[in-house]
Each structure stands twice: as structure tokens, then as C-alpha cells.
Scaffold this active site. Sequence first.
Site, mmCIF file in Angstrom:
data_model
loop_
_atom_site.group_PDB
_atom_site.id
_atom_site.type_symbol
_atom_site.label_atom_id
_atom_site.label_comp_id
_atom_site.label_asym_id
_atom_site.label_seq_id
_atom_site.Cartn_x
_atom_site.Cartn_y
_atom_site.Cartn_z
ATOM 1 N N ASP A 41 40.787 -13.466 -21.604
ATOM 2 C CA ASP A 41 41.446 -14.756 -21.404
ATOM 3 C C ASP A 41 40.495 -16.126 -21.703
ATOM 4 O O ASP A 41 39.500 -15.888 -21.173
ATOM 5 C CB ASP A 41 42.013 -14.652 -20.098
ATOM 6 N N GLU B 249 41.645 -15.085 -26.846
ATOM 7 C CA GLU B 249 42.704 -16.253 -26.899
ATOM 8 C C GLU B 249 41.712 -17.527 -26.923
ATOM 9 O O GLU B 249 40.789 -17.778 -26.258
ATOM 10 C CB GLU B 249 43.242 -16.617 -25.415
#
Length: 525
Positions: A214, A269
Site C-alpha cells: 500500500d 501501488e
Amino acid sequence: MRRSADIRDEIAGGPAWWRDAVFYQVYVRSFADSDGDGVGDLDGLRSRLGYLELLGVNALRLTPFYRSPMADHGYDVADPRDVDPVFGNLAAFDRLVDEAHARDMRITVDLVPNHTSDRHPWFQRALRAAPGSPDRDRYVFRDGRGRGGALPPNNWTSLFGGPAWSRVADGQWYLHLFAPEQPDLNWDNPEVRADLAHTLRFWLDRGVDGFRIDVAHGMSKPDDLPDMDLAAPAAGNGDPRFDHDGVHHIHRMIREVLDEYPGRVVVGELRVRDEERFARYLRPDELHLGVNFQLLEADFDADSVRGSIERTLDAVARVGAAPAWTLSNHDVVRHVSRYGDGAVGQRRARAMALVQLALPGTVYLYNGEELGLPNVELPDWALQDPIWERSGRAWRGRDGCRVPLPWEGHAPPFGFSTGPHSWLPVPHEWARLTVEAQLEDPDSMLSLYRQAIELRRTHPAFVGTGVEWYGAPPGCFAFRRRGGGLICALNTSGTAVPLPPGELLLASGPVAGEELPPDTAAWLA
């Protein structure tokens, strides 16, 4: 710690399985609830693995299921090496991994290394400790500016709205690029790095096949914490909060651990728009894959879509990496709604599904897109995303794309839960979009995805790592997979156009004769 039944023997030392895999993102809270509390869980997911096998995906990506007070629905992690009771326990996770592997599906899980929960034991100790102490050094604490340090250390804003700093009782401030309940870690601290390595090995030893990082362009911060340009796009190039060069040392450390476990993958990401800087994350000793947002952010316009494809392929070609493509995730408006909602949005979403699945590289699907689910306009009382309150109720947040999946039946929650309610309300009009309603309908969105994924896996035209573009009328494009022979044509114009020559394999909508209608894509070989 046991190792799961291993499905990696055939790939160790061979071609990387992820380079052309179809991943399915499971937003665990909203996928399937096994215990009737209205919240999806790991046993619920396990009970639906047969559906995912039928869909044809190769791997799952699970959103955080770790212990958390749920200020941001699990992205505020209090213990990264345990399962929150709302989702189950470690035994339930082990059962899920074993059964997924038995069905030849791999399991990857989200990691959240930029920050922890404010309930994490480290942060609780930091609040009790003195300024300058080792406990505070694990996070980003600073003295304030102005008289008595009453102003934040800089002008950084939170991505959830408001300032990125909160003040503690002794007057210091701590950094949180997201909610105040998510304090940012200090990645210059060796204990922080060692703890992440411990977490990686904990889950790898339980059999996971990889991780999705993330905010992989975050974590590292410049030493002087300079002010940001408040007029510049959030998280864009030049934003001092993100894409600091020090982040690459962290990814190299992560990769060193992953390389101890053959056949595992680490995916980032990456909201990095500059192709050269994006490519740095995919160097041979860093991430295997980087999911950018080029295709997701493209308008339903042939030139816009083509530009996003060309920029992505250019970026990964610099370092010999595979591209990764996505149209939706749990943070953005679902693409049926982005493309116009209603019948228009459905037609365009079907067309873009074929574009995405025709491209070389890795594909990420978001749960429910294969059903054609639109965003939901929820009532104020139902909203739970912290963005809603943090923005002063100016932004409605992300709940509209997180509504639980409809499985069967004629009334909410459509088989999502064994109980009568779900954590977000499911609209009554989704009765026609349930898995049950679509499975036997050859013209449904679900049937289109199943056919496309099957062709992608089995047809000999789906090989090659590049694309070649054909000449096409305005508002259209056509490309061929270099080395394979698959042709994908897209018509975003308002009139029908001639199809390229070839055998028609699949179309996103009805095709009559030799013309491709508006809002339609087709595969030919």
C-alpha cells in the site's frame, strides 16, 4: 511455523507466473460473510472460492484483515501479524490458503508499511515517552513552528482532508498523511525496517504467494520536511510527501526477503506519473510489478486510452518489467459509473474489459466489476469512510464502491450474509446483477468476463509482450499483440466503423456484418 501445501514447485526457476496472471482483488469486508454479523470474513471468502475458480482468475489480492480498530477499515493496523476477530483468526487464514492452493489459485495480501494504527503498542508507548526518546523515533514527531510551537511543523495536508499533523499533550506534533489514527512511521529507524522483515517472513512462512504494498511510493520522507505546493495536484510529481528517493532502499530490503522464497511476488501501488521515476520502482532488485493508474484514470476515449497504454508500456520497457493494468479498486468510483452509468456505462465497461484483458502483462480485477456493479449513492447515515467527516462532509468518500457483493436471491443482502443486514446497505435494484442471475445468462457481464478470461488463458493468439498499432478512424483504435496475433479494436466514436480483418473471437456487444458499433470492443485473430 508450517509451510502451506506448495503449488510453486513447477515455477521455481521458471517463467514468473505473475507476468500474465489475472488477479482478483477481494475487499474482504464486502465479499462474503460467514457468521451473520454483516461483515465479510475469511471463511466467507473460502466458501466462495468455487466461484472464483469458475471465473478463471489465477490469484487473489486480499485487503487488510489484520488486527485493527477499523478507523480506516483495516488500513490502520494495530498488529500486522494477526487476524482481526471480525475477519476470523489465523486458523481461518491457513484454511483459506490451503484451499486456494488446492484450486491452483495463489494468495497475495496487502501490507501497509507507511503507517500503523494509533492503537499500535509502539505508538501508545511513543505518546507516553518524552520528545527525542527512542519510542518517539519510530514515528515522525517534530516540534511545531511559531510562538510556543503552536503551528504544525510544515504545511502538509492529509489525503483524507485537513492538516497532516496532530499535536500531542507535551506540545510536539506527529505526522499522518492519512487519518490522525494512522501515524506515519519513520523509515530511517532500523527497528521499523526489522519489524517489516519479521512481518514479511511471518506471512511467507504461512504460505502466502506475495504482497501488494500500500502507498508504495510513500514511506520515505525528506529530512527537512519542506512545505508542499498547495496548488499542485495531490501526490503528483514534486510532492515532497511522496516518491522520495529514500523509498527505493526500503523496496530493496523487501525484495531481499522475498528472494529467499522462490516464486513469490511483491507488487506496489504506485501513484507516480513520470515514466522514468515509475520505472525506478521496477528495477531488478525492487518490485516485481507496479500497478499504476494510467488506464483507470483514462476517459472513455480512444486517444486517452491509447495514451495510457503507451505510457505504461514505455515505462516498464525501460527496466524489462511486466505492465499491470486495472480499471477499478476500493478507492475509486467504479468504472461503470465513471463511464456514464446506466446502459451507456455498462456498454463502455464491457468494451474496456476486453481492452484490459487483451493487453500484455498482469491484470487486476476488483470484486464486483465482473458483475457490472455501479457505484452506489448511499444516504448520509450509512457513510463510514473517514474521508466524509475529515473533509467536513465535503467529500462523500469511498463507501459507494465498497458495497457488499450480491450473490443470490431477490432481496438484500442477496446472500452476502447469513444475517439480514450488511455493513453497508445493498440496493434493491441489484437483484438483476446477482451472481445467480448472471451465471446462466450468456449475454451478462459475468459471462463476458468468463469467456474473455478463458480465451486469454487458452488461445494461442494471447502471447507476446508488446503491441503494434493499426491505423484507425477518429475515436477508434486497434492494436495487435506483437508475437501473437490477437487484434483488439475499440470504437469510442458515435458511429459504426469497419472491423479489422480477422476471425472474430469475442465482442463486448452485438456485431452485425463487418462493422464495429459505437461503445464496443472486439477481439479478432
